[in-house]
Design a protein around this motif. Structure first.
Motif, PDB file in Angstrom:
ATOM      1  N   MET A   1      34.488  13.880  66.644  1.00 24.86           N
ATOM      2  CA  MET A   1      33.350  14.026  65.777  1.00 24.86           C
ATOM      3  C   MET A   1      32.174  14.336  66.836  1.00 24.86           C
ATOM      4  O   MET A   1      32.130  14.240  67.981  1.00 24.86           O
ATOM      5  N   ASN A   2      31.257  15.124  66.298  1.00 19.58           N
ATOM      6  CA  ASN A   2      29.910  15.379  67.058  1.00 19.58           C
ATOM      7  C   ASN A   2      28.840  14.803  66.323  1.00 19.58           C
ATOM      8  O   ASN A   2      28.857  13.956  65.581  1.00 19.58           O
ATOM      9  N   ALA A   3      27.797  15.145  66.943  1.00 21.47           N
ATOM     10  CA  ALA A   3      26.672  14.340  66.901  1.00 21.47           C
ATOM     11  C   ALA A   3      26.044  14.404  65.377  1.00 21.47           C
ATOM     12  O   ALA A   3      25.888  13.380  64.768  1.00 21.47           O
ATOM     13  N   ALA A   4      26.389  15.423  64.809  1.00 19.23           N
ATOM     14  CA  ALA A   4      26.002  15.817  63.328  1.00 19.23           C
ATOM     15  C   ALA A   4      26.810  14.832  62.385  1.00 19.23           C
ATOM     16  O   ALA A   4      26.373  14.438  61.555  1.00 19.23           O
ATOM     17  N   ASP A   5      27.907  14.803  62.726  1.00 21.27           N
ATOM     18  CA  ASP A   5      29.003  14.081  62.006  1.00 21.27           C
ATOM     19  C   ASP A   5      28.396  12.422  61.812  1.00 21.27           C
ATOM     20  O   ASP A   5      28.555  11.835  60.897  1.00 21.27           O
ATOM     21  N   TYR A   6      28.063  11.958  63.050  1.00 20.77           N
ATOM     22  CA  TYR A   6      27.568  10.643  63.325  1.00 20.77           C
ATOM     23  C   TYR A   6      26.332  10.277  62.512  1.00 20.77           C
ATOM     24  O   TYR A   6      25.931   9.400  61.863  1.00 20.77           O
ATOM     25  N   TRP A   7      25.475  11.323  62.541  1.00 20.49           N
ATOM     26  CA  TRP A   7      24.115  11.321  62.060  1.00 20.49           C
ATOM     27  C   TRP A   7      24.497  11.347  60.379  1.00 20.49           C
ATOM     28  O   TRP A   7      23.628  10.585  59.692  1.00 20.49           O
ATOM     29  N   ASN A   8      25.233  11.945  59.853  1.00 21.14           N
ATOM     30  CA  ASN A   8      25.502  12.205  58.402  1.00 21.14           C
ATOM     31  C   ASN A   8      26.223  10.566  58.067  1.00 21.14           C
ATOM     32  O   ASN A   8      25.580  10.006  57.134  1.00 21.14           O
ATOM     33  N   ILE A   9      26.941  10.117  58.972  1.00 18.40           N
ATOM     34  CA  ILE A   9      27.352   8.750  58.408  1.00 18.40           C
ATOM     35  C   ILE A   9      26.307   7.592  58.744  1.00 18.40           C
ATOM     36  O   ILE A   9      26.205   6.868  57.737  1.00 18.40           O
ATOM     37  N   PHE A  10      25.416   8.013  59.553  1.00 22.82           N
ATOM     38  CA  PHE A  10      24.349   6.822  59.614  1.00 22.82           C
ATOM     39  C   PHE A  10      23.309   6.961  58.346  1.00 22.82           C
ATOM     40  O   PHE A  10      23.066   6.069  57.649  1.00 22.82           O
ATOM     41  N   MET A  11      23.091   8.331  57.980  1.00 21.41           N
ATOM     42  CA  MET A  11      22.282   8.514  56.960  1.00 21.41           C
ATOM     43  C   MET A  11      22.830   7.931  55.532  1.00 21.41           C
ATOM     44  O   MET A  11      22.112   7.590  54.356  1.00 21.41           O
ATOM     45  N   ASP A  12      24.229   8.108  55.488  1.00 21.99           N
ATOM     46  CA  ASP A  12      25.012   7.233  54.179  1.00 21.99           C
ATOM     47  C   ASP A  12      24.933   5.996  54.399  1.00 21.99           C
ATOM     48  O   ASP A  12      24.873   5.340  53.183  1.00 21.99           O
ATOM     49  N   THR A  13      25.167   5.336  55.367  1.00 23.50           N
ATOM     50  CA  THR A  13      25.261   4.040  55.792  1.00 23.50           C
ATOM     51  C   THR A  13      24.092   3.183  56.069  1.00 23.50           C
ATOM     52  O   THR A  13      23.883   1.958  55.731  1.00 23.50           O
ATOM     53  N   GLY A  14      23.288   3.770  56.883  1.00 18.78           N
ATOM     54  CA  GLY A  14      22.194   3.130  57.681  1.00 18.78           C
ATOM     55  C   GLY A  14      22.649   2.312  58.664  1.00 18.78           C
ATOM     56  O   GLY A  14      22.034   1.053  59.150  1.00 18.78           O
ATOM     57  N   ALA A  15      23.974   2.234  59.193  1.00 19.66           N
ATOM     58  CA  ALA A  15      24.603   1.383  59.859  1.00 19.66           C
ATOM     59  C   ALA A  15      23.935   1.606  61.290  1.00 19.66           C
ATOM     60  O   ALA A  15      24.191   2.806  61.702  1.00 19.66           O
ATOM     61  N   PRO A  16      23.574   0.491  62.014  1.00 21.77           N
ATOM     62  CA  PRO A  16      22.963   0.865  63.297  1.00 21.77           C
ATOM     63  C   PRO A  16      23.853   1.426  64.323  1.00 21.77           C
ATOM     64  O   PRO A  16      23.609   2.028  65.216  1.00 21.77           O
ATOM     65  N   GLU A  17      25.183   0.822  64.184  1.00 20.90           N
ATOM     66  CA  GLU A  17      26.293   1.384  65.051  1.00 20.90           C
ATOM     67  C   GLU A  17      26.518   2.857  65.085  1.00 20.90           C
ATOM     68  O   GLU A  17      26.991   3.459  66.002  1.00 20.90           O
ATOM     69  N   ALA A  18      26.231   3.228  63.651  1.00 22.54           N
ATOM     70  CA  ALA A  18      26.540   4.786  63.567  1.00 22.54           C
ATOM     71  C   ALA A  18      25.586   5.525  64.352  1.00 22.54           C
ATOM     72  O   ALA A  18      25.565   6.583  64.759  1.00 22.54           O
TER      73      ALA A  18
END
Length: 47
Positions: A1-18
């Motif tokens: 996964m690249n940074a953009a994938d992790y950012w999308n997960i964060f935007m979807d979940t709001g999870a601080p670990e993402a």
């Protein structure tokens, strides 16, 4: 996964670990970028 994938997960979940995974991936991507701009680099030739 690249940074953009992790950012999308964060935007979807709001999870601080993402978000932490995103910042780690972003640093890795930035540290593995070549300094060689190749032909047409800024400051070379007409602009």
């Amino acid at each position: 996964m690249n940074a953009a994938d992790y950012w999308n997960i964060f935007m979807d979940t709001g999870a601080p670990e993402a978000y932490m995974a995103y910042t780690r991936a972003l640093r890795m991507e930035e540290s593995h970028v070549s300094d060689d701009q190749g032909t047409g680099a800024s400051g070379h030739g007409l602009q």
